[in-house]
Design a protein around this motif. Structure first.
Motif, PDB file in Angstrom:
ATOM      1  N   ILE A   1       1.984   1.995  -3.501  1.00 45.48           N
ATOM      2  CA  ILE A   1       0.903   2.625  -4.262  1.00 45.48           C
ATOM      3  C   ILE A   1       0.773   4.093  -3.876  1.00 45.48           C
ATOM      4  O   ILE A   1       0.706   4.977  -4.744  1.00 45.48           O
ATOM      5  CB  ILE A   1      -0.421   1.866  -4.036  1.00 45.48           C
ATOM      6  CG1 ILE A   1      -0.347   0.475  -4.672  1.00 45.48           C
ATOM      7  CG2 ILE A   1      -1.606   2.646  -4.597  1.00 45.48           C
ATOM      8  CD1 ILE A   1      -1.510  -0.435  -4.334  1.00 45.48           C
TER       9      ILE A   1
ATOM     10  N   GLU B   1      -5.909  -5.204  -5.632  1.00 45.38           N
ATOM     11  CA  GLU B   1      -7.350  -5.456  -5.646  1.00 45.38           C
ATOM     12  C   GLU B   1      -7.642  -6.935  -5.864  1.00 45.38           C
ATOM     13  O   GLU B   1      -8.571  -7.503  -5.259  1.00 45.38           O
ATOM     14  CB  GLU B   1      -8.007  -4.615  -6.736  1.00 45.38           C
ATOM     15  CG  GLU B   1      -9.497  -4.892  -6.943  1.00 45.38           C
ATOM     16  CD  GLU B   1     -10.339  -4.651  -5.697  1.00 45.38           C
ATOM     17  OE1 GLU B   1     -11.400  -5.286  -5.570  1.00 45.38           O
ATOM     18  OE2 GLU B   1      -9.925  -3.827  -4.843  1.00 45.38           O
TER      19      GLU B   1
ATOM     20  N   GLN C   1       0.839  -1.202   0.000  1.00 44.32           N
ATOM     21  CA  GLN C   1       0.000   0.000   0.000  1.00 44.32           C
ATOM     22  C   GLN C   1       0.868   1.244   0.000  1.00 44.32           C
ATOM     23  O   GLN C   1       0.547   2.243  -0.645  1.00 44.32           O
ATOM     24  CB  GLN C   1      -0.938   0.002   1.214  1.00 44.32           C
ATOM     25  CG  GLN C   1      -1.915   1.178   1.220  1.00 44.32           C
ATOM     26  CD  GLN C   1      -2.826   1.198   0.003  1.00 44.32           C
ATOM     27  OE1 GLN C   1      -3.630   0.294  -0.186  1.00 44.32           O
ATOM     28  NE2 GLN C   1      -2.700   2.219  -0.828  1.00 44.32           N
TER      29      GLN C   1
ATOM     30  N   GLU D   1      -2.046  -1.500  -8.437  1.00 40.79           N
ATOM     31  CA  GLU D   1      -3.430  -1.369  -7.969  1.00 40.79           C
ATOM     32  C   GLU D   1      -4.251  -2.598  -8.346  1.00 40.79           C
ATOM     33  O   GLU D   1      -5.058  -3.091  -7.537  1.00 40.79           O
ATOM     34  CB  GLU D   1      -4.050  -0.098  -8.543  1.00 40.79           C
ATOM     35  CG  GLU D   1      -3.442   1.179  -7.970  1.00 40.79           C
ATOM     36  CD  GLU D   1      -3.937   2.436  -8.663  1.00 40.79           C
ATOM     37  OE1 GLU D   1      -3.926   3.499  -8.025  1.00 40.79           O
ATOM     38  OE2 GLU D   1      -4.311   2.354  -9.856  1.00 40.79           O
TER      39      GLU D   1
END
Length: 283
Positions: A187, A226, A184, A222
């Protein structure tokens, strides 16, 4: 014949080792130094050279000799991109009076605590540091956790070029199980740098590219994130997520077939442990 064969082999090995190194001009005094899979950058100005990363002892010794041959100015600053030894060892080759070593405070702290065998930074910073040398500005920024400790972006303003090590890798899959990566955080940091005003991206590994290629890399991160989050929420095991994974838009990336399962495993472990999805009562 045996002596000749040994001499030839020794010459071949030495020549191959030297062939691993290259210096590539990026324009307006900025250069990329390539050591096999690793990359560093340096800026040559009238007031001296600013070097970002020293890589390792053998590479640093070669680079120091080349800088002395090619440029009539000394190295003035050495910047560490982060704390990992494969990017900041060999710095002792440039340790001389008047040379200033710079790192983010977390990288500097880690270097001290873990007794990393490199030159301790003279200057550290928390959020941003502007370095003005020879009429040129270099901006160092911390974007939060992403890879290792104290990893920063380095922006060369005049050249409109951004240098980032490890947490952005263009036109290639991220490294295997994403060891030491905060997914994370990667990102978040990549989104952050995309707001900066640059045209050319240079990474500590892999290709030089454009901002559009950084956007594509972010898209992969991403989509990967996901994919794994959705799989865990659907009650799938790690092998089931790996076997059913479909990230077709990125199938052309080098190492896609070999490393996709590893990438998924790295994200899965982060989510189960760091995000606590492994002990959530609703999963």
């Amino acid at each position: 014949m045996r002596i000749v064969a040994i001499w030839f082999l020794s010459f071949f090995v030495a020549h191959s080792a030297l062939a691993d190194y290259s210096i590539e001009p990026l324009g307006d005094g900025l250069y990329r130094f390539v050591d096999d899979r690793h990359r560093a950058v340096f800026l040559v100005t009238d007031e001296g050279i600013v070097l970002v990363d020293t890589l390792n002892s053998r590479a640093a010794a070669w680079l120091k000799a080349e800088l002395g041959k090619r440029f009539d100015v000394p190295v003035r600053y050495v910047i560490y991109s982060h704390n990992h030894s494969d990017h900041i060892y060999g710095a002792e080759a440039f340790d001389a009076p008047g040379v200033i070593f710079i790192a983010h405070r977390l990288a500097a702290q880690d270097i001290q605590i873990t007794k990393t065998k490199t030159v301790a930074p003279d200057i550290s910073f928390s959020d941003q540091l502007a370095l003005d040398v020879g009429g040129q500005r270099i901006l160092l920024r911390y974007h939060g956790p992403n890879d290792g400790r104290g990893s920063v972006s380095v922006e060369f303003k005049r050249q409109r070029t951004l240098f980032v090590v490890d947490w952005i890798v263009l036109n290639r899959m991220p490294w295997r199980k994403l060891w030491s990566y905060d997914i994370q955080g990667m990102i978040n940091s990549t989104r952050d740098v995309l707001a900066l005003d640059f045209d050319t991206f240079v990474g500590g590994h892999a290709d030089i590219g454009t901002k559009a290629e950084v956007v594509r890399y972010l898209g992969y991160l991403e989509a990967l994130y996901e994919l794994v989050v959705s799989g865990i929420q659907a009650g799938k095991t790690l092998p089931e997520i790996q076997q059913q994974a479909q990230l077709a838009p990125y199938a052309g990336l080098p190492h896609y077939d070999a490393w996709l399962a590893d990438n998924i495993e790295g994200v899965y472990e982060r989510l189960m442990e760091e995000s606590g999805m492994g002990w959530r009562p609703d999963l």
